[in-house]
Scaffold this active site. Structure first.
Site, PDB file in Angstrom:
ATOM      1  N   ARG A  84      37.966  36.189  31.674  1.00  0.00           N
ATOM      2  CA  ARG A  84      38.758  35.953  32.892  1.00  0.00           C
ATOM      3  C   ARG A  84      38.662  34.501  33.312  1.00  0.00           C
ATOM      4  O   ARG A  84      37.582  33.939  33.431  1.00  0.00           O
ATOM      5  CB  ARG A  84      38.231  36.844  34.031  1.00  0.00           C
ATOM      6  CG  ARG A  84      38.793  36.483  35.417  1.00  0.00           C
ATOM      7  CD  ARG A  84      39.826  37.429  35.869  1.00  0.00           C
ATOM      8  NE  ARG A  84      40.515  37.011  37.076  1.00  0.00           N
ATOM      9  CZ  ARG A  84      40.474  37.657  38.223  1.00  0.00           C
ATOM     10  NH1 ARG A  84      39.763  38.761  38.336  1.00  0.00           N
ATOM     11  NH2 ARG A  84      41.168  37.242  39.255  1.00  0.00           N
ATOM     12  N   ARG A  93      45.399  39.140  33.365  1.00  0.00           N
ATOM     13  CA  ARG A  93      43.991  38.849  33.097  1.00  0.00           C
ATOM     14  C   ARG A  93      43.366  39.899  32.196  1.00  0.00           C
ATOM     15  O   ARG A  93      43.757  41.061  32.229  1.00  0.00           O
ATOM     16  CB  ARG A  93      43.196  38.714  34.382  1.00  0.00           C
ATOM     17  CG  ARG A  93      43.396  39.846  35.364  1.00  0.00           C
ATOM     18  CD  ARG A  93      42.981  39.386  36.768  1.00  0.00           C
ATOM     19  NE  ARG A  93      43.363  40.288  37.814  1.00  0.00           N
ATOM     20  CZ  ARG A  93      44.525  40.275  38.457  1.00  0.00           C
ATOM     21  NH1 ARG A  93      45.450  39.431  38.126  1.00  0.00           N
ATOM     22  NH2 ARG A  93      44.782  41.127  39.415  1.00  0.00           N
ATOM     23  N   ASP A  96      39.494  42.441  35.542  1.00  0.00           N
ATOM     24  CA  ASP A  96      39.364  42.248  36.990  1.00  0.00           C
ATOM     25  C   ASP A  96      38.440  43.351  37.482  1.00  0.00           C
ATOM     26  O   ASP A  96      38.662  44.529  37.175  1.00  0.00           O
ATOM     27  CB  ASP A  96      40.745  42.364  37.646  1.00  0.00           C
ATOM     28  CG  ASP A  96      40.718  42.093  39.133  1.00  0.00           C
ATOM     29  OD1 ASP A  96      39.868  41.302  39.585  1.00  0.00           O
ATOM     30  OD2 ASP A  96      41.558  42.659  39.858  1.00  0.00           O
ATOM     31  N   ASP A  98      36.626  44.644  41.051  1.00  0.00           N
ATOM     32  CA  ASP A  98      36.517  44.487  42.500  1.00  0.00           C
ATOM     33  C   ASP A  98      35.463  45.430  43.059  1.00  0.00           C
ATOM     34  O   ASP A  98      35.393  46.603  42.662  1.00  0.00           O
ATOM     35  CB  ASP A  98      37.855  44.817  43.182  1.00  0.00           C
ATOM     36  CG  ASP A  98      38.919  43.770  42.922  1.00  0.00           C
ATOM     37  OD1 ASP A  98      38.574  42.589  42.750  1.00  0.00           O
ATOM     38  OD2 ASP A  98      40.110  44.131  42.910  1.00  0.00           O
TER      39      ASP A  98
END
Length: 161
Positions: A84, A93, A96, A98
């Site tokens: 990334r 990407r 990811d 989160d």
């Protein structure tokens, strides 16, 4: 319970997006994040440009001794390991990750908890509802199903077989 969202729409050194998500979860385990459960994988059109490759998404429940800020730094490190590069927002990407919720903590500052945009993302709420149907948003008290019902279904993720 700690909730983590994962997504990818480009290949990584681990392979295609689905393989990348599985490899990232294994890497988190190696680094001290115990993965308790993982949702099914879902395919979601890229946003804001649906001409980009579709995303593969999942949500995992985890536990760890890391504090929330330490965990976020670890998640960012894993993203970097998988290729990334942070450029423009919403760019394609290879990975990811989160941090959605950390034991119901509410935080503001460099780390905002719960994740500030999770309530607007069906690709987060659908897999979240799958693995944690009793989860409640720490601020609003709404469940994932209630939050999902408030969203338009035009971007509903498709469960992969």
């Amino acid at each position: 319970m700690i909730l983590i969202a994962l997504g990818a729409n480009l290949p990584s050194p681990a392979g295609r997006p689905a393989e990348t998500l599985r490899a990232a979860l294994a890497r988190l385990e190696q680094l001290g994040v115990k993965i308790l459960t993982v949702s099914s994988l879902y395919e979601t059109p890229a946003w804001p440009d649906p001409a980009q490759p579709a995303f593969i998404n999942a949500v995992a429940a985890a536990e760890t001794a890391f504090q929330a800020v330490e965990l976020l730094a670890l998640l960012h490190g894993v993203e970097t390991e998988f290729g990334r590069l942070r450029s423009v927002p919403n760019a394609p990407r290879p990975l990811d990750i989160d941090l959605l919720d950390y034991d119901g903590q509410v935080m503001a500052g460099d780390l905002i908890l719960p994740h500030p945009r999770m309530t607007q993302r069906s690709f987060v709420l659908v897999p979240l509802a799958e693995i944690a149907p009793d989860w409640r948003h720490p601020v609003t008290g709404q469940g994932a199903g209630e939050l999902l019902a408030a969203l338009p279904d035009r971007d509903a993720p498709k469960k992969l077989a």
